[in-house]
Design a protein around this motif. Structure first.
Motif, PDB file in Angstrom:
ATOM      1  N   LYS A   1       0.832  -1.206   0.000  1.00 35.27           N
ATOM      2  CA  LYS A   1       0.000   0.000   0.000  1.00 35.27           C
ATOM      3  C   LYS A   1       0.866   1.254   0.000  1.00 35.27           C
ATOM      4  O   LYS A   1       0.542   2.237  -0.680  1.00 35.27           O
ATOM      5  CB  LYS A   1      -0.936  -0.001   1.203  1.00 35.27           C
ATOM      6  CG  LYS A   1      -1.864   1.208   1.224  1.00 35.27           C
ATOM      7  CD  LYS A   1      -2.927   1.086   2.288  1.00 35.27           C
ATOM      8  CE  LYS A   1      -3.868   2.290   2.254  1.00 35.27           C
ATOM      9  NZ  LYS A   1      -4.964   2.157   3.246  1.00 35.27           N
TER      10      LYS A   1
ATOM     11  N   GLN B   1       3.776   1.643  -1.342  1.00 33.99           N
ATOM     12  CA  GLN B   1       4.278   1.837  -2.705  1.00 33.99           C
ATOM     13  C   GLN B   1       3.186   2.379  -3.615  1.00 33.99           C
ATOM     14  O   GLN B   1       3.418   3.273  -4.434  1.00 33.99           O
ATOM     15  CB  GLN B   1       4.810   0.519  -3.254  1.00 33.99           C
ATOM     16  CG  GLN B   1       5.368   0.646  -4.677  1.00 33.99           C
ATOM     17  CD  GLN B   1       5.768  -0.710  -5.266  1.00 33.99           C
ATOM     18  OE1 GLN B   1       5.865  -1.713  -4.545  1.00 33.99           O
ATOM     19  NE2 GLN B   1       5.976  -0.738  -6.568  1.00 33.99           N
ATOM     20  N   PHE B   2       1.969   1.845  -3.462  1.00 35.44           N
ATOM     21  CA  PHE B   2       0.838   2.294  -4.274  1.00 35.44           C
ATOM     22  C   PHE B   2       0.529   3.764  -4.012  1.00 35.44           C
ATOM     23  O   PHE B   2       0.285   4.544  -4.949  1.00 35.44           O
ATOM     24  CB  PHE B   2      -0.379   1.427  -3.955  1.00 35.44           C
ATOM     25  CG  PHE B   2      -1.606   1.755  -4.747  1.00 35.44           C
ATOM     26  CD1 PHE B   2      -1.730   1.378  -6.073  1.00 35.44           C
ATOM     27  CD2 PHE B   2      -2.667   2.440  -4.147  1.00 35.44           C
ATOM     28  CE1 PHE B   2      -2.878   1.674  -6.806  1.00 35.44           C
ATOM     29  CE2 PHE B   2      -3.812   2.735  -4.866  1.00 35.44           C
ATOM     30  CZ  PHE B   2      -3.920   2.358  -6.196  1.00 35.44           C
TER      31      PHE B   2
ATOM     32  N   TYR C   1       1.084   3.163  -8.539  1.00 35.36           N
ATOM     33  CA  TYR C   1       0.883   1.894  -9.250  1.00 35.36           C
ATOM     34  C   TYR C   1       1.728   0.804  -8.605  1.00 35.36           C
ATOM     35  O   TYR C   1       2.730   1.078  -7.935  1.00 35.36           O
ATOM     36  CB  TYR C   1       1.280   2.027 -10.724  1.00 35.36           C
ATOM     37  CG  TYR C   1       2.775   2.009 -10.958  1.00 35.36           C
ATOM     38  CD1 TYR C   1       3.415   0.841 -11.392  1.00 35.36           C
ATOM     39  CD2 TYR C   1       3.561   3.128 -10.705  1.00 35.36           C
ATOM     40  CE1 TYR C   1       4.793   0.811 -11.574  1.00 35.36           C
ATOM     41  CE2 TYR C   1       4.933   3.111 -10.895  1.00 35.36           C
ATOM     42  CZ  TYR C   1       5.541   1.946 -11.329  1.00 35.36           C
ATOM     43  OH  TYR C   1       6.903   1.907 -11.493  1.00 35.36           O
ATOM     44  N   ILE C   2       1.317  -0.451  -8.831  1.00 34.36           N
ATOM     45  CA  ILE C   2       2.119  -1.627  -8.497  1.00 34.36           C
ATOM     46  C   ILE C   2       1.882  -2.670  -9.589  1.00 34.36           C
ATOM     47  O   ILE C   2       0.811  -2.692 -10.215  1.00 34.36           O
ATOM     48  CB  ILE C   2       1.775  -2.226  -7.117  1.00 34.36           C
ATOM     49  CG1 ILE C   2       0.269  -2.500  -7.003  1.00 34.36           C
ATOM     50  CG2 ILE C   2       2.242  -1.323  -5.986  1.00 34.36           C
ATOM     51  CD1 ILE C   2      -0.129  -3.222  -5.732  1.00 34.36           C
TER      52      ILE C   2
ATOM     53  N   LEU D   1      -5.233  -2.353  -0.625  1.00 31.08           N
ATOM     54  CA  LEU D   1      -4.943  -0.996  -1.079  1.00 31.08           C
ATOM     55  C   LEU D   1      -6.016   0.015  -0.673  1.00 31.08           C
ATOM     56  O   LEU D   1      -5.694   1.165  -0.335  1.00 31.08           O
ATOM     57  CB  LEU D   1      -4.790  -0.978  -2.605  1.00 31.08           C
ATOM     58  CG  LEU D   1      -3.685  -1.850  -3.194  1.00 31.08           C
ATOM     59  CD1 LEU D   1      -3.700  -1.770  -4.718  1.00 31.08           C
ATOM     60  CD2 LEU D   1      -2.315  -1.439  -2.658  1.00 31.08           C
TER      61      LEU D   1
ATOM     62  N   CYS E   1      -9.443   2.057  -7.545  1.00 27.62           N
ATOM     63  CA  CYS E   1      -8.263   1.356  -8.054  1.00 27.62           C
ATOM     64  C   CYS E   1      -8.620   0.764  -9.407  1.00 27.62           C
ATOM     65  O   CYS E   1      -9.651   0.093  -9.549  1.00 27.62           O
ATOM     66  CB  CYS E   1      -7.819   0.255  -7.099  1.00 27.62           C
ATOM     67  SG  CYS E   1      -6.371  -0.678  -7.676  1.00 27.62           S
TER      68      CYS E   1
ATOM     69  N   TYR F   1      -3.455   0.561 -10.521  1.00 27.63           N
ATOM     70  CA  TYR F   1      -3.026   1.952 -10.523  1.00 27.63           C
ATOM     71  C   TYR F   1      -4.131   2.920 -10.131  1.00 27.63           C
ATOM     72  O   TYR F   1      -5.318   2.632 -10.257  1.00 27.63           O
ATOM     73  CB  TYR F   1      -2.415   2.338 -11.875  1.00 27.63           C
ATOM     74  CG  TYR F   1      -3.303   2.236 -13.098  1.00 27.63           C
ATOM     75  CD1 TYR F   1      -3.836   3.370 -13.690  1.00 27.63           C
ATOM     76  CD2 TYR F   1      -3.554   1.014 -13.702  1.00 27.63           C
ATOM     77  CE1 TYR F   1      -4.606   3.291 -14.840  1.00 27.63           C
ATOM     78  CE2 TYR F   1      -4.310   0.919 -14.850  1.00 27.63           C
ATOM     79  CZ  TYR F   1      -4.848   2.055 -15.405  1.00 27.63           C
ATOM     80  OH  TYR F   1      -5.617   1.980 -16.538  1.00 27.63           O
ATOM     81  N   ASN F   2      -3.680   4.030  -9.590  1.00 27.48           N
ATOM     82  CA  ASN F   2      -4.542   5.158  -9.262  1.00 27.48           C
ATOM     83  C   ASN F   2      -4.800   5.894 -10.570  1.00 27.48           C
ATOM     84  O   ASN F   2      -3.872   6.413 -11.195  1.00 27.48           O
ATOM     85  CB  ASN F   2      -3.835   6.060  -8.249  1.00 27.48           C
ATOM     86  CG  ASN F   2      -4.655   7.259  -7.828  1.00 27.48           C
ATOM     87  OD1 ASN F   2      -5.303   7.906  -8.639  1.00 27.48           O
ATOM     88  ND2 ASN F   2      -4.597   7.597  -6.540  1.00 27.48           N
TER      89      ASN F   2
END
Length: 298
Positions: free
Chosen positions: A5, A7-8, A13-14, A97, A149, A209-210
């Motif tokens: 989370k 990192q996101f 994005y992940i 997330l 998301c 990704y956001n």
């Protein structure tokens, strides 16, 4: 907060491995029944992608030399692939997330056969918002909970998605504004964006990704057929964003719902209940709306 989370939230994005080899083979076979991989357009003229929120008809696939965008949850005859939208690994990641009690808001296929050029201008997914109402300082603030998301789950290796990491948490730079040429929706196609990166996905991987990130779709020429399952969710623990309204709820009739599996029926009933709770899309981008709803709910 989990590492995933964090990192996101930081990058927007992940990328994760999702499908096993057997799942990948199964989804490819289902997709081949829906979309003919050999079909070619008689007209070789390159066409821009249609306005994607309207969606295309599966019967029209490959009539033109472009990428197609198919809505699935409101299309009879696509039920065989619906289990992708409640894949346990995907749902577990999105819950990590965003939070619990997920509501689906998008379920589509991005598809193009070999030889197609795909060139969509840079944008953030705020196309539903009138440009004069886009409050950039609020919508792109790192202090705002973007309860959405978006996911691209690819069945073949691809690199069509380009993003500007971290751009979901800030307004455009002067250089980015120049590329958008005054628009808050789309830049002209074929523009070079500072700080952009190409998202390289192996078959069976997904990018989460956001969708407030600055991003685009671009491929000079599709080398292998593009078959990407495209989906989006929000957590019912907070109000939805404008992306929630992509599904045409009017098509989710009692008669149509009987065609769906029990799991998908339940997901669609939860979607419709959320639509009744939040009937006006135009509320969702107003400054303070989501925060006030959370306070009242708490």
């Amino acid at each position: 907060m989990s590492t995933l989370k964090a990192q996101f939230l930081k990058d927007g994005y992940i990328i994760l491995d999702i499908l096993s080899e057997s799942e990948l083979d199964s989804f490819r076979n289902i997709m081949a029944e829906l979309l003919n991989v050999e079909k070619r357009a008689d007209d070789e003229t390159i066409h821009s992608s249609a306005f994607q929120h309207l969606g295309d008809e599966i019967k029209d696939f490959a009539r033109e030399n472009r990428q197609y965008y198919f809505h699935l949850l409101t299309k009879p005859g696509t039920e065989a692939i619906h289990h992708a939208f409640h894949h346990p690994k995907i749902l577990a990641i999105v819950e990590e997330l965003l939070g619990p009690d997920l509501i689906i808001n998008n379920a589509s296929i991005l598809a193009a056969n070999k030889g197609v050029k795909y060139d969509l201008g840079w944008h953030r997914d705020v196309i539903q918002i009138p440009q004069e109402e886009i409050d950039e300082g609020y919508l792109y603030s790192p202090n705002r909970n973007h309860n959405s998301c978006q996911i691209n789950l690819t069945l073949y290796e691809e690199d069509a998605l380009w993003i500007v990491p971290g751009s979901h948490n800030r307004v455009n730079t002067p250089e980015e504004n120049a590329i958008f040429e005054g628009s808050k929706h789309y830049s002209p196609p074929s523009q070079q964006m500072p700080g952009a990166m190409r998202v390289q996905l192996k078959a069976g991987q997904a990018v989460f990704y956001n969708n407030n990130l600055i991003h685009r779709g671009y491929t000079a020429e599709v080398k292998v057929p593009r078959r990407t399952i495209h989906m989006g969710y929000h957590s019912a623990s907070a109000p939805p964003t404008w992306h929630f309204y992509l599904l045409n709820g009017d098509l989710l009739t009692p008669e149509y719902l009987t065609r769906l599996s029990p799991t998908m029926q339940k997901m669609m009933e939860e979607y419709l209940a959320c639509r009744r709770q939040y009937p006006r899309m135009s509320d969702t981008w107003k400054r303070g709306f989501a925060e006030q709803q959370v306070l009242e709910k708490g």
